[in-house]
Motif scaffolding. Structure first.
Motif, PDB file in Angstrom:
ATOM      1  N   GLN A  36       1.033  -1.112   0.038  1.00  0.00           N
ATOM      2  CA  GLN A  36      -0.063  -0.064  -0.038  1.00  0.00           C
ATOM      3  C   GLN A  36       0.874   1.174  -0.100  1.00  0.00           C
ATOM      4  O   GLN A  36       1.910   1.184   0.820  1.00  0.00           O
ATOM      5  CB  GLN A  36      -0.925   0.047   1.235  1.00  0.00           C
ATOM      6  N   LEU A  37       0.467   2.117  -0.751  1.00  0.00           N
ATOM      7  CA  LEU A  37       1.081   3.540  -0.915  1.00  0.00           C
ATOM      8  C   LEU A  37       0.205   4.439  -0.207  1.00  0.00           C
ATOM      9  O   LEU A  37      -0.832   4.542  -0.391  1.00  0.00           O
ATOM     10  CB  LEU A  37       1.489   3.984  -2.457  1.00  0.00           C
ATOM     11  N   TYR A  38       0.928   5.329   0.823  1.00  0.00           N
ATOM     12  CA  TYR A  38      -0.006   6.242   1.394  1.00  0.00           C
ATOM     13  C   TYR A  38       0.710   7.648   1.086  1.00  0.00           C
ATOM     14  O   TYR A  38       1.956   7.949   0.939  1.00  0.00           O
ATOM     15  CB  TYR A  38       0.047   6.147   2.914  1.00  0.00           C
ATOM     16  N   VAL A  39      -0.218   8.473   0.892  1.00  0.00           N
ATOM     17  CA  VAL A  39      -0.106   9.785   0.254  1.00  0.00           C
ATOM     18  C   VAL A  39      -0.641  10.891   1.218  1.00  0.00           C
ATOM     19  O   VAL A  39      -1.872  10.996   1.551  1.00  0.00           O
ATOM     20  CB  VAL A  39      -0.553  10.248  -0.954  1.00  0.00           C
ATOM     21  N   ALA A  40       0.503  11.613   1.942  1.00  0.00           N
ATOM     22  CA  ALA A  40       0.003  12.628   2.979  1.00  0.00           C
ATOM     23  C   ALA A  40       0.953  13.698   3.170  1.00  0.00           C
ATOM     24  O   ALA A  40       2.271  13.378   3.064  1.00  0.00           O
ATOM     25  CB  ALA A  40      -0.255  11.826   4.355  1.00  0.00           C
ATOM     26  N   PRO A  41       0.619  15.044   3.257  1.00  0.00           N
ATOM     27  CA  PRO A  41      -0.938  15.251   3.171  1.00  0.00           C
ATOM     28  C   PRO A  41      -1.330  15.278   1.870  1.00  0.00           C
ATOM     29  O   PRO A  41      -0.574  15.004   0.891  1.00  0.00           O
ATOM     30  CB  PRO A  41      -0.986  16.761   3.746  1.00  0.00           C
ATOM     31  N   ALA A  42      -2.677  14.945   1.766  1.00  0.00           N
ATOM     32  CA  ALA A  42      -3.206  14.562   0.184  1.00  0.00           C
ATOM     33  C   ALA A  42      -2.988  15.780  -0.509  1.00  0.00           C
ATOM     34  O   ALA A  42      -2.975  16.973  -0.192  1.00  0.00           O
ATOM     35  CB  ALA A  42      -4.709  14.566   0.679  1.00  0.00           C
ATOM     36  N   PRO A  43      -2.854  15.580  -1.899  1.00  0.00           N
ATOM     37  CA  PRO A  43      -2.523  16.495  -2.879  1.00  0.00           C
ATOM     38  C   PRO A  43      -3.888  17.295  -2.771  1.00  0.00           C
ATOM     39  O   PRO A  43      -5.067  16.874  -2.942  1.00  0.00           O
ATOM     40  CB  PRO A  43      -2.636  16.041  -4.295  1.00  0.00           C
ATOM     41  N   ALA A  44      -3.679  18.671  -2.899  1.00  0.00           N
ATOM     42  CA  ALA A  44      -4.971  19.759  -3.136  1.00  0.00           C
ATOM     43  C   ALA A  44      -5.144  20.249  -4.300  1.00  0.00           C
ATOM     44  O   ALA A  44      -6.132  21.292  -4.549  1.00  0.00           O
ATOM     45  CB  ALA A  44      -4.823  20.822  -1.793  1.00  0.00           C
ATOM     46  N   ASP A  45      -4.011  20.275  -5.222  1.00  0.00           N
ATOM     47  CA  ASP A  45      -4.125  20.828  -6.519  1.00  0.00           C
ATOM     48  C   ASP A  45      -3.862  19.942  -7.611  1.00  0.00           C
ATOM     49  O   ASP A  45      -3.455  18.749  -7.363  1.00  0.00           O
ATOM     50  CB  ASP A  45      -2.936  22.105  -6.626  1.00  0.00           C
ATOM     51  N   GLU A  46      -4.514  20.282  -8.655  1.00  0.00           N
ATOM     52  CA  GLU A  46      -4.571  19.299 -10.007  1.00  0.00           C
ATOM     53  C   GLU A  46      -3.195  18.860 -10.241  1.00  0.00           C
ATOM     54  O   GLU A  46      -3.094  17.735 -10.728  1.00  0.00           O
ATOM     55  CB  GLU A  46      -5.345  19.897 -11.093  1.00  0.00           C
ATOM     56  N   ASP A  47      -2.303  20.038 -10.196  1.00  0.00           N
ATOM     57  CA  ASP A  47      -1.139  19.614 -11.004  1.00  0.00           C
ATOM     58  C   ASP A  47      -0.165  18.605 -10.015  1.00  0.00           C
ATOM     59  O   ASP A  47       0.389  17.527 -10.587  1.00  0.00           O
ATOM     60  CB  ASP A  47      -0.158  20.950 -10.971  1.00  0.00           C
ATOM     61  N   SER A  48      -0.281  18.693  -8.742  1.00  0.00           N
ATOM     62  CA  SER A  48       0.320  17.732  -7.723  1.00  0.00           C
ATOM     63  C   SER A  48      -0.393  16.310  -8.101  1.00  0.00           C
ATOM     64  O   SER A  48       0.299  15.200  -8.014  1.00  0.00           O
ATOM     65  CB  SER A  48       0.190  18.137  -6.461  1.00  0.00           C
ATOM     66  N   ALA A  49      -1.588  16.215  -8.165  1.00  0.00           N
ATOM     67  CA  ALA A  49      -2.419  15.050  -8.166  1.00  0.00           C
ATOM     68  C   ALA A  49      -2.061  14.527  -9.566  1.00  0.00           C
ATOM     69  O   ALA A  49      -1.847  13.085  -9.595  1.00  0.00           O
ATOM     70  CB  ALA A  49      -3.918  15.220  -8.016  1.00  0.00           C
ATOM     71  N   LYS A  50      -2.024  15.216 -10.715  1.00  0.00           N
ATOM     72  CA  LYS A  50      -1.664  14.423 -11.993  1.00  0.00           C
ATOM     73  C   LYS A  50      -0.279  14.036 -11.933  1.00  0.00           C
ATOM     74  O   LYS A  50       0.024  12.843 -12.598  1.00  0.00           O
ATOM     75  CB  LYS A  50      -1.622  15.694 -13.047  1.00  0.00           C
ATOM     76  N   LEU A  51       0.770  14.670 -11.262  1.00  0.00           N
ATOM     77  CA  LEU A  51       1.977  14.225 -11.165  1.00  0.00           C
ATOM     78  C   LEU A  51       2.211  12.868 -10.281  1.00  0.00           C
ATOM     79  O   LEU A  51       2.969  11.843 -10.893  1.00  0.00           O
ATOM     80  CB  LEU A  51       2.948  15.247 -10.591  1.00  0.00           C
ATOM     81  N   ILE A  52       1.477  12.683  -9.410  1.00  0.00           N
ATOM     82  CA  ILE A  52       1.522  11.403  -8.803  1.00  0.00           C
ATOM     83  C   ILE A  52       0.810  10.400  -9.364  1.00  0.00           C
ATOM     84  O   ILE A  52       1.151   9.318  -9.447  1.00  0.00           O
ATOM     85  CB  ILE A  52       0.669  11.712  -7.057  1.00  0.00           C
ATOM     86  N   ALA A  53      -0.404  10.625 -10.024  1.00  0.00           N
ATOM     87  CA  ALA A  53      -1.168   9.780 -10.753  1.00  0.00           C
ATOM     88  C   ALA A  53      -0.240   9.188 -11.852  1.00  0.00           C
ATOM     89  O   ALA A  53      -0.343   7.872 -12.300  1.00  0.00           O
ATOM     90  CB  ALA A  53      -2.476  10.163 -11.273  1.00  0.00           C
TER      91      ALA A  53
END
Length: 358
Positions: free
Chosen positions: A79-96
């Motif tokens: 399991q991968l844990y991401v914290a604090p959670a991404p709050a902007d689309e650019d961060s979420a896109k890079l992680i995804a």
């Protein structure tokens, strides 16, 4: 794994565990309750090896930093844990974009963060959890309310309630009376609640090691809907380090032991995972099937929370599946309140995984 960057984002991966901890822990300790799973994961990593992920995403435009950590293949999956959670689309896109390259089968973060990630990956949300914090002064459950909760549990017992020993179709009335008395802070009738004691398990006791390993395996199989108990190496990786730290407890029935002129018989198990000097998370609340319906799970929770609070833990939290409303109400009766939420995304080709809910 090479660093990945955009004009405002930098995603770096580490192989030096101590260097990563020195950076990640201060970030996560800003909220030891909402970041409890990531904290536990960081603290459990002792060396960089296959399956371990140690990542840090920095957003220079907002000065925000996000920890990506996986302790590797332990228990029932990676399991991968991401914290604090991404709050902007650019961060979420890079992680995804990095998920296909990482050796993980699931990703856990807040529900809002998971929703952002889903815009850029095909992973699906399988579980939604309440993050609950122990605040006994907020517990205002009444006897009548708890009787209704237990009646609901008897009519439709969820898997987690059954595993914890707080729902039973055959003893609904008896269990409701015991639970209602407990919720009111009263002693339950002697016919339903014998003299119970909570003791710490020892890694030096072969009997304790065997018992905790057996009950941990049964807990994982039942709650996570596995075809069989996890293999011994997986169980050992999850259980033995915590057992050696004295983090598992068993509730023992001393009244039954006195009648049989023998040692107190274990009837329920619970553990906790410290995430800082004053914060910890309760996990592995389990009552074997033969002992359910007697209020042992609730009694163990009360005793363990009292012991932990007396030991200096100011923040005691747990994770509860939102699909189990009866369990959530019962945790609330002990003194837990929901302070946040989390969601788990599952890799499409890895069905059947589930998060650590207790």
């Amino acid at each position: 794994m090479p660093p990945i960057a955009t004009p405002t984002h930098d995603l770096a991966f580490f192989t030096d565990v101590e260097q990563f901890r020195s950076i990640a822990l201060p970030i996560l300790e800003s909220d030891t309750t909402l970041n409890t799973l990531a904290l536990a994961a960081v603290l459990s990593v002792s060396e960089s090896k296959p399956g371990v992920v140690l990542g840090l995403l920095t957003n220079s435009s907002t000065s925000s930093r996000h920890v990506l950590v996986s302790p590797g293949f332990q228990g029932i999956g990676c399991q991968l844990y991401v914290a604090p959670a991404p709050a902007d689309e650019d961060s979420a896109k890079l992680i995804a974009q990095q998920l296909p390259n990482l050796p993980c089968t699931t990703v856990s973060t807040t529900s809002a963060g998971a929703a952002l990630l889903q815009h850029y990956c095909s992973w699906q949300a399988k579980h939604h959890m309440n993050v609950m914090l122990y605040k006994p002064e907020k517990s205002n459950s009444t006897c009548a309310a708890m009787a209704g909760v237990l009646s609901s549990a008897a009519a439709e017992p969820p898997h987690t309630a059954a595993a914890a020993g707080i729902g039973n179709t055959d003893r609904a009335t008896e269990a409701a009376a015991a639970a209602a008395a407990a919720a009111a802070g009263l002693s339950a009738p002697s016919s339903t609640t014998p003299s119970l004691q909570l003791r710490s398990c020892s890694a030096d006791s072969a009997a304790d090691v065997q018992l905790v390993m057996q009950w941990a395996g049964e807990f994982l199989q039942e709650v996570f809907h596995l075809a069989s108990v996890p293999a011994a190496p997986q169980l050992q990786a999850m259980v033995l380090p915590r057992l050696q730290q004295g983090l598992y407890y068993v509730l023992c029935n001393s009244a039954a032991a006195a009648a049989a002129a023998g040692p107190a018989a274990p009837v329920c198990m619970a553990g906790h995972v410290p995430t800082s000097s004053d914060s910890t998370r309760i996990t592995m609340l389990y009552t074997p099937a033969a002992q359910r319906g007697r209020g042992y799970g609730r009694h163990a929770m009360r005793l363990l929370c009292s012991r932990l609070a007396g030991s200096g833990y100011q923040r005691i939290c747990l994770m509860a599946d939102q699909a189990e409303p009866v369990v959530n109400r019962l945790y609330k009766s002990v003194g837990f309140v929901a302070v946040g939420d989390a969601a788990m995304l599952e890799r499409p080709e890895a069905p059947g995984m589930a998060p650590e809910s207790n």
